[in-house]
Scaffold this motif. Sequence first.
Motif, mmCIF file in Angstrom:
data_model
loop_
_atom_site.group_PDB
_atom_site.id
_atom_site.type_symbol
_atom_site.label_atom_id
_atom_site.label_comp_id
_atom_site.label_asym_id
_atom_site.label_seq_id
_atom_site.Cartn_x
_atom_site.Cartn_y
_atom_site.Cartn_z
ATOM 1 N N GLY A 87 0.590 -1.041 -0.157
ATOM 2 C CA GLY A 87 0.031 -0.351 0.116
ATOM 3 C C GLY A 87 0.832 1.185 -0.764
ATOM 4 O O GLY A 87 0.498 2.224 -0.862
ATOM 5 N N ALA A 88 2.325 1.182 0.558
ATOM 6 C CA ALA A 88 2.960 2.585 1.070
ATOM 7 C C ALA A 88 4.212 2.108 -0.511
ATOM 8 O O ALA A 88 4.517 3.495 -0.503
ATOM 9 C CB ALA A 88 3.204 1.812 2.243
ATOM 10 N N LYS A 89 3.917 2.035 -1.537
ATOM 11 C CA LYS A 89 4.882 1.363 -2.468
ATOM 12 C C LYS A 89 6.179 1.066 -2.128
ATOM 13 O O LYS A 89 6.906 1.624 -1.974
ATOM 14 C CB LYS A 89 4.308 2.336 -3.233
ATOM 15 C CG LYS A 89 3.126 2.537 -4.198
ATOM 16 C CD LYS A 89 2.856 3.102 -5.593
ATOM 17 C CE LYS A 89 1.823 3.761 -5.976
ATOM 18 N NZ LYS A 89 1.280 2.288 -6.137
ATOM 19 N N GLN A 90 6.279 -0.248 -0.568
ATOM 20 C CA GLN A 90 7.493 -0.109 -0.541
ATOM 21 C C GLN A 90 7.910 -1.034 0.126
ATOM 22 O O GLN A 90 9.126 -2.239 1.251
ATOM 23 C CB GLN A 90 7.912 1.025 1.165
ATOM 24 C CG GLN A 90 7.835 2.449 0.827
ATOM 25 C CD GLN A 90 7.561 3.139 2.153
ATOM 26 O OE1 GLN A 90 7.276 2.539 3.221
ATOM 27 N NE2 GLN A 90 7.413 4.622 2.120
ATOM 28 N N LEU A 91 8.041 -1.900 -0.675
ATOM 29 C CA LEU A 91 8.102 -3.414 -1.352
ATOM 30 C C LEU A 91 9.540 -3.464 -0.902
ATOM 31 O O LEU A 91 10.082 -2.801 -1.828
ATOM 32 C CB LEU A 91 7.389 -4.501 -2.314
ATOM 33 C CG LEU A 91 6.126 -4.232 -1.761
ATOM 34 C CD1 LEU A 91 5.256 -4.705 -3.077
ATOM 35 C CD2 LEU A 91 5.900 -5.482 -0.780
ATOM 36 N N PRO A 92 10.278 -4.518 -0.789
ATOM 37 C CA PRO A 92 12.051 -4.749 -0.733
ATOM 38 C C PRO A 92 12.503 -5.508 -2.168
ATOM 39 O O PRO A 92 10.839 -5.232 -3.038
ATOM 40 C CB PRO A 92 12.080 -5.987 0.296
ATOM 41 C CG PRO A 92 10.432 -6.774 0.423
ATOM 42 C CD PRO A 92 9.716 -5.653 0.205
ATOM 43 N N ASP A 93 12.759 -5.639 -2.768
ATOM 44 C CA ASP A 93 13.321 -5.740 -4.302
ATOM 45 C C ASP A 93 12.844 -7.477 -4.316
ATOM 46 O O ASP A 93 12.338 -7.340 -5.684
ATOM 47 C CB ASP A 93 14.911 -5.736 -3.490
ATOM 48 C CG ASP A 93 15.481 -3.917 -4.662
ATOM 49 O OD1 ASP A 93 14.644 -3.411 -5.548
ATOM 50 O OD2 ASP A 93 16.881 -4.198 -3.270
ATOM 51 N N VAL A 94 13.073 -7.772 -3.418
ATOM 52 C CA VAL A 94 12.823 -9.585 -3.319
ATOM 53 C C VAL A 94 11.860 -9.845 -2.782
ATOM 54 O O VAL A 94 12.759 -9.491 -1.216
ATOM 55 C CB VAL A 94 14.125 -10.810 -3.559
ATOM 56 C CG1 VAL A 94 13.759 -11.979 -3.613
ATOM 57 C CG2 VAL A 94 14.501 -9.961 -4.780
ATOM 58 N N PHE A 95 10.616 -10.450 -2.565
ATOM 59 C CA PHE A 95 10.472 -11.113 -1.180
ATOM 60 C C PHE A 95 9.623 -12.749 -1.675
ATOM 61 O O PHE A 95 8.949 -12.979 -2.403
ATOM 62 C CB PHE A 95 9.913 -10.502 -0.907
ATOM 63 C CG PHE A 95 7.573 -10.136 -1.568
ATOM 64 C CD1 PHE A 95 6.487 -11.037 -1.012
ATOM 65 C CD2 PHE A 95 7.598 -9.666 -2.409
ATOM 66 C CE1 PHE A 95 5.929 -10.106 -2.112
ATOM 67 C CE2 PHE A 95 6.716 -8.831 -2.971
ATOM 68 C CZ PHE A 95 5.908 -9.432 -3.050
ATOM 69 N N ALA A 96 9.667 -13.328 -0.318
ATOM 70 C CA ALA A 96 9.073 -14.825 -0.447
ATOM 71 C C ALA A 96 8.148 -14.642 0.262
ATOM 72 O O ALA A 96 8.160 -13.553 0.949
ATOM 73 C CB ALA A 96 10.331 -15.501 0.190
ATOM 74 N N ALA A 97 8.037 -15.404 -0.532
ATOM 75 C CA ALA A 97 5.764 -15.627 0.823
ATOM 76 C C ALA A 97 5.046 -17.005 0.187
ATOM 77 O O ALA A 97 5.868 -17.891 -0.388
ATOM 78 C CB ALA A 97 4.834 -15.423 -0.758
ATOM 79 N N ASP A 98 4.915 -17.896 0.910
ATOM 80 C CA ASP A 98 4.131 -19.301 0.853
ATOM 81 C C ASP A 98 3.400 -19.136 -0.174
ATOM 82 O O ASP A 98 3.213 -18.745 -0.366
ATOM 83 C CB ASP A 98 2.594 -19.384 2.697
ATOM 84 C CG ASP A 98 2.260 -20.481 2.354
ATOM 85 O OD1 ASP A 98 2.535 -21.320 1.582
ATOM 86 O OD2 ASP A 98 1.897 -20.529 3.732
ATOM 87 N N VAL A 99 3.760 -20.598 -0.528
ATOM 88 C CA VAL A 99 3.689 -20.859 -2.264
ATOM 89 C C VAL A 99 1.482 -20.990 -2.055
ATOM 90 O O VAL A 99 1.531 -20.647 -3.084
ATOM 91 C CB VAL A 99 3.947 -22.172 -2.667
ATOM 92 C CG1 VAL A 99 3.646 -23.066 -2.256
ATOM 93 C CG2 VAL A 99 3.865 -22.249 -3.934
ATOM 94 N N ILE A 100 1.354 -21.164 -0.963
ATOM 95 C CA ILE A 100 -0.099 -21.190 -0.947
ATOM 96 C C ILE A 100 -0.583 -20.156 -1.805
ATOM 97 O O ILE A 100 -2.027 -19.916 -1.731
ATOM 98 C CB ILE A 100 -0.786 -21.236 -0.555
ATOM 99 C CG1 ILE A 100 -0.613 -23.458 0.112
ATOM 100 C CG2 ILE A 100 -2.588 -21.273 0.627
ATOM 101 C CD1 ILE A 100 -1.561 -24.517 -0.913
ATOM 102 N N PHE A 101 -0.983 -18.730 -0.908
ATOM 103 C CA PHE A 101 -0.754 -17.179 -1.346
ATOM 104 C C PHE A 101 -0.518 -16.713 -2.511
ATOM 105 O O PHE A 101 -0.279 -15.504 -2.191
ATOM 106 C CB PHE A 101 -0.411 -16.786 -0.050
ATOM 107 C CG PHE A 101 -1.098 -17.144 1.129
ATOM 108 C CD1 PHE A 101 -2.606 -17.782 1.358
ATOM 109 C CD2 PHE A 101 0.183 -17.702 2.622
ATOM 110 C CE1 PHE A 101 -3.245 -18.066 2.390
ATOM 111 C CE2 PHE A 101 -0.652 -17.328 3.913
ATOM 112 C CZ PHE A 101 -2.420 -18.456 3.166
ATOM 113 N N VAL A 102 0.729 -17.199 -3.325
ATOM 114 C CA VAL A 102 1.305 -16.359 -4.341
ATOM 115 C C VAL A 102 0.572 -16.006 -4.866
ATOM 116 O O VAL A 102 0.250 -15.271 -5.871
ATOM 117 C CB VAL A 102 2.959 -17.813 -5.420
ATOM 118 C CG1 VAL A 102 3.203 -16.891 -6.314
ATOM 119 C CG2 VAL A 102 3.861 -17.485 -3.956
#
Length: 424
Positions: A87-102
Motif C-alpha cells: 500500500g505504501a509502495k515500499q516493498l523490498p526488491d525481493v520477497f518470498a511468500a508461502d506458495v499457497i498465497f502467491v
Amino acid sequence: MSRKLIAVATAGVLAAVLAACGGGSPGPAPQGGQDAGPVTITMWTRAATQAQSQRLVDAYNKSHKNQVKLTVIPTDNYQPRIAAAAGAKQLPDVFAADVIFVPNYTSQGLFLDITDRVAKLPFKDSLAPSHMKLGTYDGRMYTLPHTLDLSVWFWNKDLYAKAGLDPEKGPTTLKEFAEQATTVQEKLGKDGKIHGTFFGGNCGGCYVFTFWPSVWAAGGQVMNEDGTQSLVNQSPMTDVFQTYRTLYDNGVTGPTTKEEQGPTWTGFFPKGTIGVMPMPSTTLGLMPKDMKIGVAPIAGPDGGESTFVGGDSVGISATSQHPDAAWDFLSWTVSDEAQVEVMAKNKDVPARTDLANNKYSAADPRVVLINSLVAKGQTPYALKFGQTFNDPQGPWLRFAREAVFGDPSKLASLNGAIDSSLQQ
C-alpha cells in the motif's frame, strides 16, 4: 512448516490495502535498466524459512559483488507486513511468500513479470512444477521456487519389529497404513504409551497437508481447477476420511488427536511412541540420530503416490529499482551451485527435479525418495485458500471434524459453506 499450516490467512487485509492503492492486475515493469555497479538489494522472508533463506543469502554475498540484505519477519505477521508495504509502495526488491498465497500476490500485481528471464534458464523445465504453476498468472510467470517442504509417511522401524511387522516394509496404500498402525496399537499399545498413529484433528492446515495427498494419489481432486468449487464431499476424499475415522474410533490414534490444533502435531513421532504417521519431510534431519525411520510416499486407499508440495516461492517486487540485480540473485538461487552446495548439502529439498539425486542425497535413499516426489506432488490453487482452509474459524475445519469425529449427515451443507467461502 507447522506454523505455516496453522497460520490464518489475511488475504482480506491484503486485498483491502491493494484496492486502496489501485492494485488489480500486474503493472508494467519498472524502467530501472542495467545497474551501473555493485548494488545492495533488499529481501524479506518469513521466519518459517529463515534458515534456508539465510544460507542462500550468505553464500551469494560471499561470492558476488552485489549484496543482499535479508530481513526476517515473524511468520504470523508476514502477510500484514506485505500488505502494508504494498500500500505504501515500499516493498523490498525481493520477497518470498508461502506458495499457497502467491496467487493472491500475482493477481494483485505485487511481483515483476519474469517470464522472459525464466525462459532463458537452461533448466527451466526442471523447476518445481507445482510452485511454478502457482506463480503463473494469465500465462505469465512471476516467481521461482524458494524452499520446499513435502508431506510423507514416516514409520518407526523398531516399533514395527516389536509388533511383528517387517521393519523394512512401510505402507504402500492407505489401507496398509491403517492396518500397520492398528497392528502397532494392538501389539504395543496396552499401556497407553505407544500409539499406532497420530494426526492434527483440530488443525485445518494439518488435514490439508496430510490427507489431501491420498486423494491426489488416488487420481482425485479436492477442488475444481480454478479453486472455486469444493470436491471434498465425494470419493476419494470421503474414503480417506472414513479410514481415519475408523482409526480414531478404534483407539489407534494418540489420545490428544481430536484436540491437536497444530503447534505440537509433529512432536510425538520423534519421541518414539508412534508407529506410523504423516510428517513434513523437513523433520527427517531433526529426528534423534539413533532412531530408525522409514519413509514412504503418501498413498491413496489402493495405492498411488503423491505429496503436498509446500514451502515458499520468491519473486522480484513490481516496484524494485534494481530488477537486474534482483534477478541475478534469484537465478543464482536455483543454479546447480546453490541447489546442491547450499540446499542439498543441508538436507533441504532441491527446487529442481533434475537434481533430486545429487551427491549429498545419494547417501540416503530416503532423501532421494523425498526429492523425487516434487515431480509427483501438488499444491492446490485457490485465491480464497487461507480463509477457507487455514482459518480455524473457516468452513473446512468444521467439515473435516464432522467427517472424522462427528455427524457425516452435516457434510453436504458444510461443503456448501466451503463453496461460498471459495467464491467470495
